[in-house]
Design a protein around this motif. Structure first.
Motif, PDB file in Angstrom:
ATOM      1  N   LEU A  15     -28.520  17.512   5.978  1.00  0.00           N
ATOM      2  CA  LEU A  15     -28.470  16.149   5.444  1.00  0.00           C
ATOM      3  C   LEU A  15     -28.535  15.176   6.614  1.00  0.00           C
ATOM      4  O   LEU A  15     -27.689  15.202   7.509  1.00  0.00           O
ATOM      5  N   LEU A  16     -29.570  14.319   6.626  1.00  0.00           N
ATOM      6  CA  LEU A  16     -29.791  13.417   7.750  1.00  0.00           C
ATOM      7  C   LEU A  16     -29.226  12.025   7.514  1.00  0.00           C
ATOM      8  O   LEU A  16     -28.734  11.390   8.443  1.00  0.00           O
ATOM      9  N   GLN A  17     -29.339  11.507   6.300  1.00  0.00           N
ATOM     10  CA  GLN A  17     -28.780  10.188   5.987  1.00  0.00           C
ATOM     11  C   GLN A  17     -28.623  10.037   4.477  1.00  0.00           C
ATOM     12  O   GLN A  17     -29.312  10.690   3.703  1.00  0.00           O
ATOM     13  N   ILE A  18     -27.686   9.168   4.102  1.00  0.00           N
ATOM     14  CA  ILE A  18     -27.439   8.845   2.692  1.00  0.00           C
ATOM     15  C   ILE A  18     -27.343   7.329   2.573  1.00  0.00           C
ATOM     16  O   ILE A  18     -26.660   6.683   3.367  1.00  0.00           O
ATOM     17  N   THR A  44     -35.755   4.794   5.134  1.00  0.00           N
ATOM     18  CA  THR A  44     -36.790   5.080   6.123  1.00  0.00           C
ATOM     19  C   THR A  44     -36.583   6.502   6.642  1.00  0.00           C
ATOM     20  O   THR A  44     -35.638   6.761   7.401  1.00  0.00           O
ATOM     21  N   PRO A  45     -37.420   7.438   6.200  1.00  0.00           N
ATOM     22  CA  PRO A  45     -37.279   8.827   6.661  1.00  0.00           C
ATOM     23  C   PRO A  45     -37.485   8.935   8.172  1.00  0.00           C
ATOM     24  O   PRO A  45     -38.280   8.200   8.758  1.00  0.00           O
ATOM     25  N   SER A  46     -36.767   9.858   8.789  1.00  0.00           N
ATOM     26  CA  SER A  46     -36.877  10.042  10.236  1.00  0.00           C
ATOM     27  C   SER A  46     -38.023  10.968  10.617  1.00  0.00           C
ATOM     28  O   SER A  46     -38.407  11.020  11.785  1.00  0.00           O
ATOM     29  N   SER A  47     -38.582  11.676   9.630  1.00  0.00           N
ATOM     30  CA  SER A  47     -39.674  12.607   9.900  1.00  0.00           C
ATOM     31  C   SER A  47     -40.587  12.698   8.682  1.00  0.00           C
ATOM     32  O   SER A  47     -40.130  12.545   7.548  1.00  0.00           O
ATOM     33  N   SER A 118     -43.683  10.364   5.129  1.00  0.00           N
ATOM     34  CA  SER A 118     -43.772   9.059   5.772  1.00  0.00           C
ATOM     35  C   SER A 118     -42.576   8.847   6.688  1.00  0.00           C
ATOM     36  O   SER A 118     -41.498   9.405   6.459  1.00  0.00           O
ATOM     37  N   THR A 119     -42.779   8.037   7.725  1.00  0.00           N
ATOM     38  CA  THR A 119     -41.666   7.565   8.537  1.00  0.00           C
ATOM     39  C   THR A 119     -41.533   6.046   8.406  1.00  0.00           C
ATOM     40  O   THR A 119     -40.806   5.418   9.154  1.00  0.00           O
ATOM     41  N   SER A 120     -42.245   5.490   7.442  1.00  0.00           N
ATOM     42  CA  SER A 120     -42.104   4.077   7.103  1.00  0.00           C
ATOM     43  C   SER A 120     -41.136   3.961   5.934  1.00  0.00           C
ATOM     44  O   SER A 120     -40.917   4.919   5.191  1.00  0.00           O
TER      45      SER A 120
END
Length: 158
Positions: A15-18, A44-47, A118-120
């Motif tokens: 889990l990277l962010q919530i 905003t996804p990191s990858s 996406s990373t946008s």
């Protein structure tokens, strides 16, 4: 020397962010086309390999109509793309002889695992529609309507 851990350092499935948002604002509509609710949130996804788990939960609501039977359907849009396609049937009832009947206390909850690649920033919006435009649907959240977005490090589904 210790360096910061980044999402790239974590194993797939981490889990990277919530992010989460809630509202209690009601609205009314007559559309059989998808209309935007007030439940919307960006992440905003990191990858590009990350997955986004979208969770929606609507607290108790109130449904009313001016004519015949009614049904409300919910779905999830990523930006302008419908990614859930009628995910859930939310409310049903009817109107007969001046009396409205149906689901006055109800809730709906669903989730969708998305791959935005996406990373946008991507925006997820809960939309709803009804089966007949001859009705006026009133949605008044008695509890909360909540959307939660969870970024998960990408993996291959098996």
């Amino acid at each position: 020397e210790v360096s910061a851990i980044t999402g790239a350092d974590l194993p797939a499935g981490s889990l990277l962010q919530i992010v989460s948002a809630s509202n209690q604002r009601g609205f009314s509509f007559t559309s059989t086309d998808w209309i935007t609710t007030q439940t919307t949130l960006a992440i905003t996804p990191s990858s590009t390999s990350s997955k986004i788990l979208v969770r929606y939960n609507s607290g108790l609501g109130y449904c009313d109509t001016t004519n015949a039977s009614f049904q409300t359907f919910f779905t999830i849009f990523r930006d302008s793309t419908n990614i859930a396609n009628n995910t859930t049937y939310g409310c049903a009832g009817g109107y007969q002889g001046g009396v409205t009947f149906g689901d006055f206390g109800w809730s709906t909850a669903f989730e969708k695992l998305d791959s935005p690649s996406s990373t946008s920033a991507v925006t997820y919006t809960i939309k709803c529609r009804q089966h007949s435009s001859s009705n006026t649907q009133v949605m008044d959240y008695r509890g909360e309507s909540t959307i939660t977005l969870m970024e998960i490090a990408g993996w291959l589904l098996q």
